[in-house]
Design an enzyme around this catalytic site. Sequence first.
Site, PDB file in Angstrom:
ATOM      1  N   ILE A 208       0.873  -1.188   0.000  1.00 32.11           N
ATOM      2  CA  ILE A 208       0.000   0.000   0.000  1.00 32.11           C
ATOM      3  C   ILE A 208       0.903   1.228   0.000  1.00 32.11           C
ATOM      4  O   ILE A 208       1.793   1.330   0.842  1.00 32.11           O
ATOM      5  CB  ILE A 208      -0.882   0.018   1.289  1.00 32.11           C
ATOM      6  CG1 ILE A 208      -1.841  -1.179   1.329  1.00 32.11           C
ATOM      7  CG2 ILE A 208      -1.661   1.349   1.424  1.00 32.11           C
ATOM      8  CD1 ILE A 208      -2.911  -1.200   0.247  1.00 32.11           C
ATOM      9  N   HIS A 209       0.707   2.128  -0.953  1.00 34.29           N
ATOM     10  CA  HIS A 209       1.536   3.343  -0.902  1.00 34.29           C
ATOM     11  C   HIS A 209       0.882   4.567  -1.527  1.00 34.29           C
ATOM     12  O   HIS A 209       1.401   5.666  -1.410  1.00 34.29           O
ATOM     13  CB  HIS A 209       2.887   3.104  -1.587  1.00 34.29           C
ATOM     14  CG  HIS A 209       2.803   3.132  -3.082  1.00 34.29           C
ATOM     15  ND1 HIS A 209       2.212   2.134  -3.806  1.00 34.29           N
ATOM     16  CD2 HIS A 209       3.228   4.055  -3.982  1.00 34.29           C
ATOM     17  CE1 HIS A 209       2.286   2.421  -5.092  1.00 34.29           C
ATOM     18  NE2 HIS A 209       2.887   3.583  -5.237  1.00 34.29           N
ATOM     19  N   ARG A 210      -0.268   4.422  -2.199  1.00 35.20           N
ATOM     20  CA  ARG A 210      -0.834   5.561  -2.918  1.00 35.20           C
ATOM     21  C   ARG A 210      -1.234   6.672  -1.953  1.00 35.20           C
ATOM     22  O   ARG A 210      -1.742   6.401  -0.857  1.00 35.20           O
ATOM     23  CB  ARG A 210      -2.081   5.153  -3.723  1.00 35.20           C
ATOM     24  CG  ARG A 210      -1.862   4.102  -4.751  1.00 35.20           C
ATOM     25  CD  ARG A 210      -2.330   4.532  -6.125  1.00 35.20           C
ATOM     26  NE  ARG A 210      -1.251   5.189  -6.801  1.00 35.20           N
ATOM     27  CZ  ARG A 210      -0.264   4.541  -7.448  1.00 35.20           C
ATOM     28  NH1 ARG A 210      -0.277   3.240  -7.544  1.00 35.20           N
ATOM     29  NH2 ARG A 210       0.708   5.208  -8.003  1.00 35.20           N
ATOM     30  N   ARG A 243       6.400   6.126   2.644  1.00 38.48           N
ATOM     31  CA  ARG A 243       5.252   7.009   2.890  1.00 38.48           C
ATOM     32  C   ARG A 243       4.253   6.339   3.839  1.00 38.48           C
ATOM     33  O   ARG A 243       3.760   6.969   4.783  1.00 38.48           O
ATOM     34  CB  ARG A 243       4.557   7.343   1.572  1.00 38.48           C
ATOM     35  CG  ARG A 243       3.332   8.226   1.764  1.00 38.48           C
ATOM     36  CD  ARG A 243       2.454   8.247   0.530  1.00 38.48           C
ATOM     37  NE  ARG A 243       3.028   9.069  -0.530  1.00 38.48           N
ATOM     38  CZ  ARG A 243       2.878   8.812  -1.830  1.00 38.48           C
ATOM     39  NH1 ARG A 243       2.198   7.763  -2.232  1.00 38.48           N
ATOM     40  NH2 ARG A 243       3.411   9.608  -2.731  1.00 38.48           N
TER      41      ARG A 243
END
Length: 358
Positions: A208-210, A243
């Site tokens: 998950i990074h968006r 992030r």
Amino acid sequence: MKKILTILGARPQFIKASVLSKILLERGEFEEILLHTGQHFDDNMSQIFFEQMKIPKPRYNLGIHGKHHAQMTGEMLTGIEAVLDKERPDIVLVYGDTNSTLAGALAAAKWPCKLVHVEGGLRSFNQDMPEEINRIITDTVSDLILCPTNTALDNLKREGLDKQPKLMVVCGDIMKDAVINFKPIALQVTTLLKDHSEIRLPFVLATIHRQENTADKACLENIFSALEKLQETYTVVMPLHPRTKAQLQKFNLNPSIVMIDPVGYFDMLALLDQCELVITDSGGLQKEAYFNCKPCVIVREQTEWVELVEKGFARLAGVNTQKITEAVAYFETAKLDYTEQIYGSEVGEKIYTALKQI
Ligand code: UDP
């Protein structure tokens, strides 16, 4: 000999460049110079990819990272323009949809050279995504657009880009070549599963990074609550993007799944080979799941890689806890046939041939 300036900055761009830069070097018909904007800079997000995949060392590294969109893109524009002035390339080549792509495209658009966009034409039709803005602008100013799919070409036609003096070619997805080129060696050299005894089979691979998924605490809670439920049946392994790590810390969340540092591409291929299923909001990983014959639950409301969903290889679950776990349950019994090559083959060769036409 024509000179190509290739602009790179982020992990997926290094993987894509590993395919084309190798062909360019082998054929010797173009001189390629690499410019790294610095967008991804940690060793395990940048250096390891250059080393493992033997990507030539960038002649320039602008070292620009960790800034907001406008400042990052603005500084990159200035830095790239200075390199254009020095190197005077015939062609500027950009990959994908990051701020490095956008900066490279805008700088080249106002320079007397051709602009090539690899992975053009993809659309999510969601302009809240910074990537969507980057794609639309880059395609608009490109001279040669290499589309991974017919859907991508159709998107460009819908925007009227076929009425302009541009060359648009459907070549397939260059990431397919990367999997073919590196999987055999990756499986030989990886020690990831030995080094991480906490990764027990069967496991689910999650990333998950968006920005739209990590900016909001409730979104992260929904996603991780689904992953924690799945941890009752599987080990859930997440190579943690910087992030996401920062946002989990900020919101004081400490989900009980197996979180590891970002891994190099070879270890990623090993994880893809051994996992049962992939849960991700990554564009690249959705297709890599398919290339490795693994189903994929997409933690987004839409995808640019619509063929995966249309043909049943992936399901869109948004950030809805129940939809994520239901999609995993669906794939536990689904029979999927991976014989059709929906994203082409020998894509690097096709891109190379198209490059010779401009
Ligand atoms: N990747 C990797 N190590 C990781 C996470 C991802 O090598 O820890 C690779 C992944 O296999 C894919 C690419 O990075 O090829 C995807 O990058 P990312 O998800 O950052 O970007 P996106 O594809 O969404 O643009």
